[in-house]
Motif scaffolding. Structure first.
Motif, PDB file in Angstrom:
ATOM      1  N   GLY A   1       0.723   6.033 -16.956  1.00 26.32           N
ATOM      2  CA  GLY A   1      -0.591   5.750 -16.686  1.00 26.32           C
ATOM      3  C   GLY A   1      -0.793   4.921 -15.502  1.00 26.32           C
ATOM      4  O   GLY A   1      -1.906   4.978 -14.821  1.00 26.32           O
ATOM      5  N   HIS A   2       0.021   4.128 -15.190  1.00 25.49           N
ATOM      6  CA  HIS A   2       0.032   2.955 -14.311  1.00 25.49           C
ATOM      7  C   HIS A   2       0.901   3.142 -13.010  1.00 25.49           C
ATOM      8  O   HIS A   2       1.125   2.241 -12.279  1.00 25.49           O
ATOM      9  N   ASP A   3       1.497   4.140 -13.032  1.00 28.35           N
ATOM     10  CA  ASP A   3       2.290   4.451 -11.732  1.00 28.35           C
ATOM     11  C   ASP A   3       1.391   5.015 -10.604  1.00 28.35           C
ATOM     12  O   ASP A   3       0.873   5.833 -10.563  1.00 28.35           O
ATOM     13  N   LYS A   4       1.534   4.105  -9.720  1.00 31.93           N
ATOM     14  CA  LYS A   4       0.800   4.099  -8.460  1.00 31.93           C
ATOM     15  C   LYS A   4       0.956   5.281  -7.583  1.00 31.93           C
ATOM     16  O   LYS A   4       0.401   5.566  -6.629  1.00 31.93           O
ATOM     17  N   ARG A   5       2.151   5.967  -7.910  1.00 30.19           N
ATOM     18  CA  ARG A   5       2.674   7.173  -7.015  1.00 30.19           C
ATOM     19  C   ARG A   5       1.774   8.355  -7.124  1.00 30.19           C
ATOM     20  O   ARG A   5       1.953   9.549  -6.707  1.00 30.19           O
ATOM     21  N   LEU A   6       1.259   8.459  -8.529  1.00 30.49           N
ATOM     22  CA  LEU A   6       0.668   9.462  -8.872  1.00 30.49           C
ATOM     23  C   LEU A   6      -0.917   9.369  -8.721  1.00 30.49           C
ATOM     24  O   LEU A   6      -1.385   8.072  -8.579  1.00 30.49           O
ATOM     25  N   PRO A   7      -1.633  10.713  -8.710  1.00 28.00           N
ATOM     26  CA  PRO A   7      -3.295  10.235  -8.523  1.00 28.00           C
ATOM     27  C   PRO A   7      -3.763   9.558  -9.564  1.00 28.00           C
ATOM     28  O   PRO A   7      -3.062   9.599 -10.774  1.00 28.00           O
ATOM     29  N   THR A   8      -4.942   9.002  -9.416  1.00 26.50           N
ATOM     30  CA  THR A   8      -5.630   8.176 -10.297  1.00 26.50           C
ATOM     31  C   THR A   8      -6.357   9.104 -11.106  1.00 26.50           C
ATOM     32  O   THR A   8      -7.014  10.137 -10.721  1.00 26.50           O
ATOM     33  N   LEU A   9      -6.299   8.953 -12.387  1.00 18.33           N
ATOM     34  CA  LEU A   9      -6.722   9.799 -13.565  1.00 18.33           C
ATOM     35  C   LEU A   9      -8.321   9.206 -13.637  1.00 18.33           C
ATOM     36  O   LEU A   9      -8.522   7.923 -14.131  1.00 18.33           O
ATOM     37  N   ASN A  10      -9.590  10.120 -13.455  1.00 23.22           N
ATOM     38  CA  ASN A  10     -10.775   9.506 -13.674  1.00 23.22           C
ATOM     39  C   ASN A  10     -11.382  10.124 -14.952  1.00 23.22           C
ATOM     40  O   ASN A  10     -12.140   9.315 -15.588  1.00 23.22           O
ATOM     41  N   LYS A  11     -11.078  11.741 -15.059  1.00 22.41           N
ATOM     42  CA  LYS A  11     -11.856  12.177 -16.308  1.00 22.41           C
ATOM     43  C   LYS A  11     -10.875  13.316 -16.769  1.00 22.41           C
ATOM     44  O   LYS A  11     -10.154  13.745 -16.191  1.00 22.41           O
ATOM     45  N   ILE A  12     -10.831  13.237 -17.999  1.00 17.85           N
ATOM     46  CA  ILE A  12     -10.173  14.405 -18.775  1.00 17.85           C
ATOM     47  C   ILE A  12     -11.266  15.060 -19.656  1.00 17.85           C
ATOM     48  O   ILE A  12     -12.011  14.734 -20.328  1.00 17.85           O
ATOM     49  N   VAL A  13     -10.772  16.329 -19.720  1.00 15.10           N
ATOM     50  CA  VAL A  13     -11.500  17.184 -20.620  1.00 15.10           C
ATOM     51  C   VAL A  13     -10.364  17.811 -21.660  1.00 15.10           C
ATOM     52  O   VAL A  13      -9.384  18.476 -21.007  1.00 15.10           O
ATOM     53  N   THR A  14     -10.314  17.569 -22.815  1.00 17.36           N
ATOM     54  CA  THR A  14      -9.549  18.201 -23.833  1.00 17.36           C
ATOM     55  C   THR A  14     -10.356  19.135 -24.783  1.00 17.36           C
ATOM     56  O   THR A  14     -11.439  18.991 -25.043  1.00 17.36           O
ATOM     57  N   ILE A  15      -9.484  20.322 -24.790  1.00 18.82           N
ATOM     58  CA  ILE A  15     -10.086  21.515 -25.625  1.00 18.82           C
ATOM     59  C   ILE A  15      -9.070  21.662 -26.843  1.00 18.82           C
ATOM     60  O   ILE A  15      -8.136  22.310 -26.539  1.00 18.82           O
ATOM     61  N   GLY A  16      -9.570  21.477 -28.051  1.00 17.79           N
ATOM     62  CA  GLY A  16      -8.787  21.932 -29.303  1.00 17.79           C
ATOM     63  C   GLY A  16      -7.360  21.238 -29.318  1.00 17.79           C
ATOM     64  O   GLY A  16      -6.579  21.937 -29.579  1.00 17.79           O
ATOM     65  N   GLY A  17      -7.334  20.057 -28.939  1.00 15.95           N
ATOM     66  CA  GLY A  17      -6.115  19.198 -28.894  1.00 15.95           C
ATOM     67  C   GLY A  17      -5.470  18.961 -30.268  1.00 15.95           C
ATOM     68  O   GLY A  17      -6.155  18.327 -31.141  1.00 15.95           O
ATOM     69  N   PRO A  18      -4.300  19.337 -30.763  1.00 14.19           N
ATOM     70  CA  PRO A  18      -3.684  18.983 -31.886  1.00 14.19           C
ATOM     71  C   PRO A  18      -3.037  17.626 -31.922  1.00 14.19           C
ATOM     72  O   PRO A  18      -1.664  17.759 -31.779  1.00 14.19           O
ATOM     73  N   PHE A  19      -3.850  16.633 -31.509  1.00  8.73           N
ATOM     74  CA  PHE A  19      -3.314  15.180 -31.318  1.00  8.73           C
ATOM     75  C   PHE A  19      -2.548  14.675 -32.453  1.00  8.73           C
ATOM     76  O   PHE A  19      -1.484  14.258 -32.157  1.00  8.73           O
ATOM     77  N   ASP A  20      -2.941  15.083 -33.516  1.00  6.31           N
ATOM     78  CA  ASP A  20      -2.144  14.455 -34.918  1.00  6.31           C
ATOM     79  C   ASP A  20      -1.665  15.838 -35.478  1.00  6.31           C
ATOM     80  O   ASP A  20      -1.518  16.005 -36.701  1.00  6.31           O
ATOM     81  N   GLY A  21      -1.197  16.566 -34.541  1.00  7.05           N
ATOM     82  CA  GLY A  21      -0.364  17.931 -35.153  1.00  7.05           C
ATOM     83  C   GLY A  21      -1.223  18.943 -35.777  1.00  7.05           C
ATOM     84  O   GLY A  21      -2.563  18.732 -35.549  1.00  7.05           O
ATOM     85  N   LEU A  22      -0.894  19.625 -36.561  1.00  5.48           N
ATOM     86  CA  LEU A  22      -1.428  20.528 -37.549  1.00  5.48           C
ATOM     87  C   LEU A  22      -1.898  19.884 -38.704  1.00  5.48           C
ATOM     88  O   LEU A  22      -2.125  20.961 -39.896  1.00  5.48           O
ATOM     89  N   THR A  23      -1.732  18.784 -39.056  1.00  9.79           N
ATOM     90  CA  THR A  23      -2.151  18.353 -40.402  1.00  9.79           C
ATOM     91  C   THR A  23      -3.635  18.439 -40.685  1.00  9.79           C
ATOM     92  O   THR A  23      -4.270  18.563 -39.749  1.00  9.79           O
ATOM     93  N   GLY A  24      -3.779  18.825 -41.776  1.00  6.03           N
ATOM     94  CA  GLY A  24      -5.274  18.987 -42.327  1.00  6.03           C
ATOM     95  C   GLY A  24      -5.752  20.547 -41.925  1.00  6.03           C
ATOM     96  O   GLY A  24      -6.627  20.725 -42.011  1.00  6.03           O
ATOM     97  N   PHE A  25      -4.544  21.220 -41.500  1.00  6.65           N
ATOM     98  CA  PHE A  25      -5.045  22.735 -41.308  1.00  6.65           C
ATOM     99  C   PHE A  25      -5.555  23.482 -42.160  1.00  6.65           C
ATOM    100  O   PHE A  25      -6.690  24.304 -41.821  1.00  6.65           O
ATOM    101  N   LEU A  26      -5.528  23.447 -43.396  1.00  5.44           N
ATOM    102  CA  LEU A  26      -6.103  24.135 -44.580  1.00  5.44           C
ATOM    103  C   LEU A  26      -6.695  23.217 -45.241  1.00  5.44           C
ATOM    104  O   LEU A  26      -6.927  23.175 -46.382  1.00  5.44           O
TER     105      LEU A  26
END
Length: 149
Positions: free
Chosen positions: A20-45
């Motif tokens: 995130g703070h690596d100046k050699r990479l493009p600056t991140l301004n906006k993100i769109v996440t679609i159906g991200g399993p950020f906490d895995g598949l817990t709660g699936f059922l």
């Protein structure tokens, strides 16, 4: 640092947490996440009603190993990023899009609390909210375009 779970939404967040703070990479301004399993598949059922799940706090009730690892690196996430989190429920009674539980998709808000310049959620339900259909849903496309431009 090992932050791996096969998902486009998780990939971009993991990248930002790691570099995130690596100046050699493009600056991140906006993100769109679609159906991200950020906490895995817990709660699936999960059999809670959709309304109940959406009222719940976005803090996961149990953290997967992956989510716990992401929490360790949240300080690396770049400042002033705007995020649109798109998720769905197919209304089959299990509070998921066929693969990712609503609670897991919403957990990104908890992970990045206090780090984002702006956070928006876009919830969809029904057939057009299936995991593989969200990215082809015209309503999702319009929401994304409005957010990005």
């Amino acid at each position: 640092m090992r932050l791996v779970i096969p998902s486009g939404a998780n990939d971009i967040v993991n990248q930002a947490l790691k570099y995130g703070h690596d100046k050699r990479l493009p600056t991140l301004n906006k993100i769109v996440t679609i159906g991200g399993p950020f906490d895995g598949l817990t709660g699936f059922l999960s059999t809670q009603t959709e309304a109940t799940v959406r009222r719940l706090d976005v803090k996961p009730s149990r953290f997967t190993k992956h989510f716990s690892e992401m929490l360790k690196y949240r300080h690396n996430f770049p400042d002033n990023v705007k995020l649109l989190n798109v998720y769905g429920d197919t209304n089959t009674g299990y509070n998921n899009d066929g693969f990712v539980g609503v609670a897991s998709a919403r957990s990104i808000r908890y992970l990045l609390r206090g780090k984002l310049a702006q956070y928006q959620e876009a919830f969809y339900s029904g057939e057009q909210a299936a995991h593989c259909a969200l990215n082809q849903n015209p309503s999702v496309a319009h929401k994304m375009i409005a957010f990005l431009w």
